[in-house]
Design an enzyme around this catalytic site. Structure first.
Site, PDB file in Angstrom:
ATOM      1  N   TYR A  96       1.101  -1.475  -0.113  1.00 38.04           N
ATOM      2  CA  TYR A  96       0.111   0.047   0.359  1.00 38.04           C
ATOM      3  C   TYR A  96       1.077   0.933   0.392  1.00 38.04           C
ATOM      4  CZ  TYR A  96      -4.265  -3.252  -0.183  1.00 38.04           C
ATOM      5  OH  TYR A  96      -4.905  -3.413  -0.186  1.00 38.04           O
ATOM      6  N   ASN A 134     -13.689   3.230  -5.591  1.00 34.77           N
ATOM      7  CA  ASN A 134     -12.123   3.923  -6.600  1.00 34.77           C
ATOM      8  C   ASN A 134     -11.502   4.241  -4.673  1.00 34.77           C
ATOM      9  OD1 ASN A 134     -12.823   3.005  -8.717  1.00 34.77           O
ATOM     10  ND2 ASN A 134     -12.627   4.669  -9.311  1.00 34.77           N
ATOM     11  N   HIS A 136     -14.831   2.185  -0.281  1.00 37.44           N
ATOM     12  CA  HIS A 136     -13.866   1.649   0.136  1.00 37.44           C
ATOM     13  C   HIS A 136     -12.501   2.142   0.896  1.00 37.44           C
ATOM     14  CE1 HIS A 136     -16.370  -1.966  -2.964  1.00 37.44           C
ATOM     15  NE2 HIS A 136     -16.672  -1.366  -2.330  1.00 37.44           N
ATOM     16  N   GLY A 187     -17.928   2.621 -15.365  1.00 36.68           N
ATOM     17  CA  GLY A 187     -17.166   2.199 -15.065  1.00 36.68           C
ATOM     18  C   GLY A 187     -17.007   1.423 -13.987  1.00 36.68           C
ATOM     19  N   SER A 232     -18.164  -2.836 -13.111  1.00 30.98           N
ATOM     20  CA  SER A 232     -18.404  -4.020 -13.692  1.00 30.98           C
ATOM     21  C   SER A 232     -19.598  -4.919 -13.168  1.00 30.98           C
ATOM     22  CB  SER A 232     -16.981  -5.314 -13.036  1.00 30.98           C
ATOM     23  OG  SER A 232     -17.916  -5.917 -11.822  1.00 30.98           O
ATOM     24  N   ASN A 267     -20.367   2.553 -19.410  1.00 30.03           N
ATOM     25  CA  ASN A 267     -19.238   1.296 -19.245  1.00 30.03           C
ATOM     26  C   ASN A 267     -18.340   1.203 -20.314  1.00 30.03           C
ATOM     27  OD1 ASN A 267     -18.250  -0.032 -17.295  1.00 30.03           O
ATOM     28  ND2 ASN A 267     -19.227  -0.884 -16.857  1.00 30.03           N
ATOM     29  N   LEU A 268     -17.165   1.046 -20.474  1.00 28.11           N
ATOM     30  CA  LEU A 268     -16.601   0.405 -21.691  1.00 28.11           C
ATOM     31  C   LEU A 268     -17.106  -0.314 -22.378  1.00 28.11           C
ATOM     32  CD1 LEU A 268     -13.669   1.790 -22.869  1.00 28.11           C
ATOM     33  CD2 LEU A 268     -12.381  -0.277 -21.676  1.00 28.11           C
ATOM     34  N   ALA A 289     -14.959   6.363 -20.664  1.00 30.34           N
ATOM     35  CA  ALA A 289     -15.750   7.586 -19.340  1.00 30.34           C
ATOM     36  C   ALA A 289     -15.152   8.597 -19.917  1.00 30.34           C
ATOM     37  CB  ALA A 289     -14.554   7.207 -18.436  1.00 30.34           C
TER      38      ALA A 289
END
Ligand code: ZN
Length: 233
Positions: free
Chosen positions: A56, A92, A109, A175, A177, A201-202, A219
């Site tokens: 990290y 993110n 998160h 972006g 899943s 989304n891609l 994006a």
């Protein structure tokens, strides 16, 4: 159709990928040659704290060299201009939404640039390494770990997220899943409560079928186009 007032936006790895930030998923389950269970679980941390802290420390240093892309900038523009309620829920752990200028951001998160003290529960801003076990600024104990939600840990502020979803007229997923709970359930929640739902989304995701509309593309292209449409309309 009723005018839009309250918006909840969920962002995931796809919005930061164009800024050069990769994730387990984009890397095919390995991250810098490490397995998820070794560097992103409480058990992995208990087994080899030096490995996890060093990992990290590298990520924390790396994100500070990255810059927001046009998708982050477009959402910051929307945040500044939107008169109704707006909440950007991000999976993110980078700070690119904030560096682009967004303020209504919730990190479900956690964040690379926070440390978390296991002794006193403080969450100091942290941009430096943790490997040398620096003392917690609040209590002095050398008990700081990354303030990142690992697999097997509970995401932050779920009550606040669900409250925002209940009030939302529009839920937008950018972006992600659509494969990981609890975020994967947000669209179904929002939809069952009457919100419009849009996926940017891609490529089509496992969750695409739950959305009223899906727009595919990078994006950095589809997000600014959508924001301009929303603010111009
Ligand atoms: Zn402390």
């Amino acid at each position: 159709m009723a005018p839009l007032r309250n918006i909840v936006i969920l962002t995931g790895a796809g919005i930061s990928a164009e800024s050069g930030i990769d994730t387990f998923r984009s890397a095919g389950g390995l991250w810098e040659q490490h397995k998820v269970e070794d560097v992103a679980t409480p058990e992995g941390f208990a087994r080899d704290p030096d490995l996890v802290l060093r990992f990290y420390d590298m990520r924390r240093a790396a994100i500070q060299t990255k810059t927001p892309n046009p998708a982050h900038e477009a959402l910051a523009k929307l945040d500044g201009a939107w008169g109704g309620e707006l909440l950007i829920v991000t999976q993110n752990v980078d700070d690119l939404h904030e560096r682009a200028g967004a303020t209504r951001v919730l990190h479900m998160h956690g964040e690379h640039l926070n440390a978390w003290c296991a002794a006193c529960d403080a969450r100091p801003r942290w941009t430096e390494p943790l490997i040398h076990r620096p003392p917690c600024p609040a209590c002095g104990e050398p008990a700081l770990r990354p303030d990142v939600v690992w697999f097997g840990e509970v995401p932050y502020e779920m009550d606040r997220i669900h409250a925002a979803l209940r009030e939302a007229d529009l839920f937008v997923s950018i972006g992600t899943s659509g494969a990981v709970y609890p975020a994967a359930g947000f669209v179904r929640n929002a939809r069952s409560l009457g919100a419009q739902t849009l996926e940017l989304n891609l490529e089509a995701s496992q969750g695409s079928r739950w959305f009223d509309e899906t727009r595919l593309g990078p994006a950095s292209e589809v997000v600014p186009a959508w924001v301009d449409e929303l603010l111009g309309g």
